[in-house]
Motif scaffolding. Structure first.
Motif, PDB file in Angstrom:
ATOM      1  N   PRO A   1      39.704  42.893  43.317  1.00  0.00           N
ATOM      2  CA  PRO A   1      40.801  42.394  42.489  1.00  0.00           C
ATOM      3  C   PRO A   1      40.796  40.888  42.233  1.00  0.00           C
ATOM      4  O   PRO A   1      41.594  40.407  41.431  1.00  0.00           O
ATOM      5  CB  PRO A   1      42.044  42.789  43.282  1.00  0.00           C
ATOM      6  CG  PRO A   1      41.588  42.778  44.694  1.00  0.00           C
ATOM      7  CD  PRO A   1      40.161  43.256  44.652  1.00  0.00           C
ATOM      8  N   GLY A   2      39.928  40.154  42.913  1.00  0.00           N
ATOM      9  CA  GLY A   2      40.025  38.700  42.811  1.00  0.00           C
ATOM     10  C   GLY A   2      41.357  38.274  43.393  1.00  0.00           C
ATOM     11  O   GLY A   2      41.754  38.760  44.459  1.00  0.00           O
ATOM     12  N   ASN A   3      42.079  37.405  42.698  1.00  0.00           N
ATOM     13  CA  ASN A   3      43.391  36.978  43.208  1.00  0.00           C
ATOM     14  C   ASN A   3      44.551  37.779  42.602  1.00  0.00           C
ATOM     15  O   ASN A   3      45.710  37.402  42.734  1.00  0.00           O
ATOM     16  CB  ASN A   3      43.586  35.471  43.009  1.00  0.00           C
ATOM     17  CG  ASN A   3      43.640  35.087  41.540  1.00  0.00           C
ATOM     18  OD1 ASN A   3      43.254  35.857  40.667  1.00  0.00           O
ATOM     19  ND2 ASN A   3      44.110  33.882  41.270  1.00  0.00           N
ATOM     20  N   ALA A   4      44.239  38.906  41.971  1.00  0.00           N
ATOM     21  CA  ALA A   4      45.289  39.739  41.369  1.00  0.00           C
ATOM     22  C   ALA A   4      46.039  40.516  42.444  1.00  0.00           C
ATOM     23  O   ALA A   4      45.441  41.065  43.362  1.00  0.00           O
ATOM     24  CB  ALA A   4      44.683  40.707  40.368  1.00  0.00           C
ATOM     25  N   ARG A   5      47.342  40.570  42.331  1.00  0.00           N
ATOM     26  CA  ARG A   5      48.190  41.382  43.208  1.00  0.00           C
ATOM     27  C   ARG A   5      48.607  42.680  42.521  1.00  0.00           C
ATOM     28  O   ARG A   5      48.934  43.663  43.151  1.00  0.00           O
ATOM     29  CB  ARG A   5      49.444  40.613  43.624  1.00  0.00           C
ATOM     30  CG  ARG A   5      49.152  39.386  44.432  1.00  0.00           C
ATOM     31  CD  ARG A   5      48.766  39.822  45.833  1.00  0.00           C
ATOM     32  NE  ARG A   5      48.580  38.641  46.651  1.00  0.00           N
ATOM     33  CZ  ARG A   5      47.546  38.447  47.446  1.00  0.00           C
ATOM     34  NH1 ARG A   5      46.608  39.353  47.546  1.00  0.00           N
ATOM     35  NH2 ARG A   5      47.453  37.363  48.152  1.00  0.00           N
ATOM     36  N   ARG A   6      48.617  42.610  41.188  1.00  0.00           N
ATOM     37  CA  ARG A   6      48.956  43.771  40.365  1.00  0.00           C
ATOM     38  C   ARG A   6      47.977  43.813  39.203  1.00  0.00           C
ATOM     39  O   ARG A   6      47.309  42.829  38.908  1.00  0.00           O
ATOM     40  CB  ARG A   6      50.386  43.669  39.830  1.00  0.00           C
ATOM     41  CG  ARG A   6      51.445  43.638  40.914  1.00  0.00           C
ATOM     42  CD  ARG A   6      52.844  43.425  40.362  1.00  0.00           C
ATOM     43  NE  ARG A   6      52.906  42.171  39.627  1.00  0.00           N
ATOM     44  CZ  ARG A   6      53.625  41.964  38.519  1.00  0.00           C
ATOM     45  NH1 ARG A   6      54.364  42.929  38.036  1.00  0.00           N
ATOM     46  NH2 ARG A   6      53.631  40.804  37.906  1.00  0.00           N
ATOM     47  N   ILE A   7      47.933  44.949  38.540  1.00  0.00           N
ATOM     48  CA  ILE A   7      47.117  45.078  37.338  1.00  0.00           C
ATOM     49  C   ILE A   7      47.964  45.630  36.203  1.00  0.00           C
ATOM     50  O   ILE A   7      48.897  46.399  36.427  1.00  0.00           O
ATOM     51  CB  ILE A   7      45.881  45.983  37.556  1.00  0.00           C
ATOM     52  CG1 ILE A   7      46.287  47.368  38.061  1.00  0.00           C
ATOM     53  CG2 ILE A   7      44.867  45.319  38.472  1.00  0.00           C
ATOM     54  CD1 ILE A   7      45.183  48.402  38.055  1.00  0.00           C
ATOM     55  N   ALA A   8      47.641  45.211  35.002  1.00  0.00           N
ATOM     56  CA  ALA A   8      48.247  45.769  33.796  1.00  0.00           C
ATOM     57  C   ALA A   8      47.193  46.647  33.141  1.00  0.00           C
ATOM     58  O   ALA A   8      46.065  46.197  32.901  1.00  0.00           O
ATOM     59  CB  ALA A   8      48.691  44.669  32.850  1.00  0.00           C
ATOM     60  N   VAL A   9      47.546  47.900  32.898  1.00  0.00           N
ATOM     61  CA  VAL A   9      46.625  48.852  32.299  1.00  0.00           C
ATOM     62  C   VAL A   9      47.132  49.172  30.895  1.00  0.00           C
ATOM     63  O   VAL A   9      48.279  49.572  30.724  1.00  0.00           O
ATOM     64  CB  VAL A   9      46.532  50.150  33.136  1.00  0.00           C
ATOM     65  CG1 VAL A   9      45.508  51.108  32.539  1.00  0.00           C
ATOM     66  CG2 VAL A   9      46.211  49.836  34.588  1.00  0.00           C
ATOM     67  N   ASN A  10      46.264  48.976  29.899  1.00  0.00           N
ATOM     68  CA  ASN A  10      46.597  49.321  28.523  1.00  0.00           C
ATOM     69  C   ASN A  10      45.791  50.565  28.174  1.00  0.00           C
ATOM     70  O   ASN A  10      44.569  50.569  28.315  1.00  0.00           O
ATOM     71  CB  ASN A  10      46.255  48.164  27.590  1.00  0.00           C
ATOM     72  CG  ASN A  10      46.485  48.533  26.137  1.00  0.00           C
ATOM     73  OD1 ASN A  10      45.558  48.981  25.477  1.00  0.00           O
ATOM     74  ND2 ASN A  10      47.692  48.360  25.672  1.00  0.00           N
TER      75      ASN A  10
END
Length: 183
Positions: A115-124
């Motif tokens: 994820p790198g520094n992502a805590r959440r993801i946005a999925v389109n």
């Protein structure tokens, strides 16, 4: 999660079918009928557990190395995964950092391995049974039309919708009793 609103063309086509069902060749109360059509389509989606008319969906999920199921179905395509850090700008999650799958039931799945520094993801993604009103299975369309006619004729009297609506939609119903995870 947010799905785009019911496409205007689908609502207008549903209104035309409802007018035919009601034997109403006029053009009066078009705005009301379009609102009722959008409501009937959304109620059909809630009942069946599927998006009836294909459209874009944006969903935010926590980062997880476990497979996570997307909320809407049937998924047609997963377009983009964006990492959402606690601080800083969103970024495109590298392809090597995640895996996606659409199973045989049309459910979309995603897992994030880097994820790198992502805590959440946005999925389109896009999801939906049919590309437009004409492509809907006949029983689903007929149920929507019957519900539009009921809502139009009922005008707030709070009577029950015809049982035929649920009978027409029931074979297309997807139930999700728990949050599903894949191994």
């Amino acid at each position: 999660m947010s799905a785009a609103p019911v496409p205007a063309a689908a609502a207008q086509a549903a209104v035309a079918a409802a007018r035919e069902f009601l034997r109403d060749s006029g053009v009066g109360e078009q705005a009301l009928l379009e609102q009722l059509a959008a409501s009937a389509i959304l109620l059909g989606e809630a009942f069946t557990g599927t998006l009836l008319i294909r459209r874009a969906v944006d969903e935010v999920l926590p980062v997880s190395a476990d497979w996570r199921m997307l909320a809407e179905a049937p998924v047609n395509a997963i377009a983009q995964i964006t990492g959402l850090p606690e601080e800083g700008a969103p970024f495109a999650l590298p392809t090597a950092g995640h895996a996606i799958d659409i199973d045989g039931d049309g459910r979309g799945w995603i897992r994030v391995s880097a994820p790198g520094n992502a805590r959440r993801i946005a999925v389109n993604y896009t999801a939906g049974v049919a590309t437009d009103w004409a492509a809907l299975p006949a029983p689903i369309a007929q149920g929507v039309v019957a519900l539009i006619a009921h809502l139009f004729e009922d005008r707030g009297r709070a009577t029950q919708p015809p049982a035929a609506v649920a009978a027409l939609w029931r074979p297309y119903r997807r139930l999700r009793l728990t949050t599903e995870r894949r191994a």
